[in-house]
Write an enzyme that holds these catalytic residues in place. Structure first.
Site, PDB file in Angstrom:
ATOM      1  N   LYS A  20     -18.595  -2.018  10.410  1.00 20.93           N
ATOM      2  CA  LYS A  20     -19.292  -3.307  10.302  1.00 20.93           C
ATOM      3  C   LYS A  20     -19.636  -3.892  11.667  1.00 20.93           C
ATOM      4  O   LYS A  20     -20.734  -4.389  11.874  1.00 20.93           O
ATOM      5  CB  LYS A  20     -18.429  -4.343   9.570  1.00 20.93           C
ATOM      6  N   ARG A  93     -12.796 -13.115   3.955  1.00 23.39           N
ATOM      7  CA  ARG A  93     -11.887 -12.035   3.666  1.00 23.39           C
ATOM      8  C   ARG A  93     -11.367 -12.076   2.241  1.00 23.39           C
ATOM      9  O   ARG A  93     -10.811 -11.102   1.756  1.00 23.39           O
ATOM     10  CB  ARG A  93     -10.656 -12.195   4.555  1.00 23.39           C
ATOM     11  N   ARG A 132      -8.808   7.218  17.079  1.00 23.14           N
ATOM     12  CA  ARG A 132      -9.026   6.264  18.157  1.00 23.14           C
ATOM     13  C   ARG A 132      -7.871   6.275  19.146  1.00 23.14           C
ATOM     14  O   ARG A 132      -6.712   6.328  18.760  1.00 23.14           O
ATOM     15  CB  ARG A 132      -9.160   4.868  17.537  1.00 23.14           C
ATOM     16  N   ARG A 165      -2.860   3.103  18.802  1.00 22.95           N
ATOM     17  CA  ARG A 165      -2.251   1.859  18.337  1.00 22.95           C
ATOM     18  C   ARG A 165      -1.556   2.105  17.000  1.00 22.95           C
ATOM     19  O   ARG A 165      -2.010   2.920  16.206  1.00 22.95           O
ATOM     20  CB  ARG A 165      -3.322   0.780  18.123  1.00 22.95           C
ATOM     21  N   ARG A 176      -3.269  -0.893   5.135  1.00 23.45           N
ATOM     22  CA  ARG A 176      -4.315  -1.898   5.383  1.00 23.45           C
ATOM     23  C   ARG A 176      -5.423  -1.788   4.344  1.00 23.45           C
ATOM     24  O   ARG A 176      -5.978  -2.786   3.897  1.00 23.45           O
ATOM     25  CB  ARG A 176      -4.917  -1.721   6.783  1.00 23.45           C
TER      26      ARG A 176
END
Ligand SMILES: [Zn+2]
Length: 227
Positions: A20, A93, A132, A165, A176
């Site tokens: 996004k 959200r 990542r 991370r 998540r």
């Protein structure tokens, strides 16, 4: 381009890793829209020395989520500042935020034109996020497949060691995603009933997805995109 004929008010919905943020940047640049990210907004308000910043810091210091009313108030203030077109990235959200947002925009005769729902497979999200790597020293971001550093595990810019991370580990990503889908289901339903929601394929790469979004926004008559 100041009088762009595409003064649209758009929301990008989608799980983390749906692309996004990247898409919002490209779309805003192309259509001359304001990119409003609630996360960035919150961070900049916290840095300011306003009464609002104290309120927010209290929640953050306790490790609590900033309440919906406060987040919506901050976003609504930003929207009121500039009533031209914008892309809201990752906001609202949940259903409560969406209802608060409608309530604070309707007295201004502002309504949302389009909600783009980034439908993205868990597999793709895990591939994107778990690859990542960040440099804790200089904050540079890499991806083991899409944007690898020239030496594995080493930052190109400052030669520091790269880290993954915790948020980007597969187990955390799956958690998540679960939270996201619980919160977003009623939200998606809410916008679908208003007939402003449109699904887009978040599995596509940046350029391919932008082509679709561009066509969609240039042709308000297209109400859905599916292959
Ligand atoms: Zn670095």
């Amino acid at each position: 381009m100041a009088n762009s004929k595409y003064d649209m008010r758009i929301v990008f919905l989608g799980p983390p890793g749906a692309g996004k943020g990247t898409q919002a940047e490209v779309v805003c640049k192309h259509f001359t829209l304001e990119h409003i990210s609630s996360g960035d907004l919150l961070r900049s308000v916290v840095k300011s020395n306003s009464p609002m910043s104290e309120k927010i810091r209290e929640f953050m210091d306790k490790g609590l989520l900033v309440p919906d009313e406060i987040v919506v108030e901050i976003v609504a203030q930003e929207i009121k500042k500039d009533r031209k077109g914008f892309v809201l990235d990752g906001f609202p959200r949940n259903l409560t935020q969406a209802e608060f947002l409608d309530n604070s925009l309707s007295p201004l005769n502002i309504c949302l034109d389009r909600i783009l729902n980034f439908v993205t497979s868990p597999q793709k999200i895990i591939e994107r996020l778990s690859g990542r790597r960040i440099c804790p020293k200089c904050q540079a971001i890499y991806h083991i497949k899409n944007m690898p550093p020239s030496r594995e595990g080493i930052c190109d810019k400052c030669a520091g060691p790269l880290l993954q991370r915790n948020d980007d580990k597969e187990k955390t990503i799956r958690e998540r995603l679960k939270v996201y889908s619980q919160l977003s289901e009623p939200l998606i339903e809410y916008y679908r009933e208003k007939e402003i929601l449109c699904d887009v394929d978040g599995d596509l790469d940046v350029d391919a997805l932008f082509e679709i979004i561009k066509r969609l926004l240039e042709n308000p008559a297209i109400s859905d995109y599916s292959d």
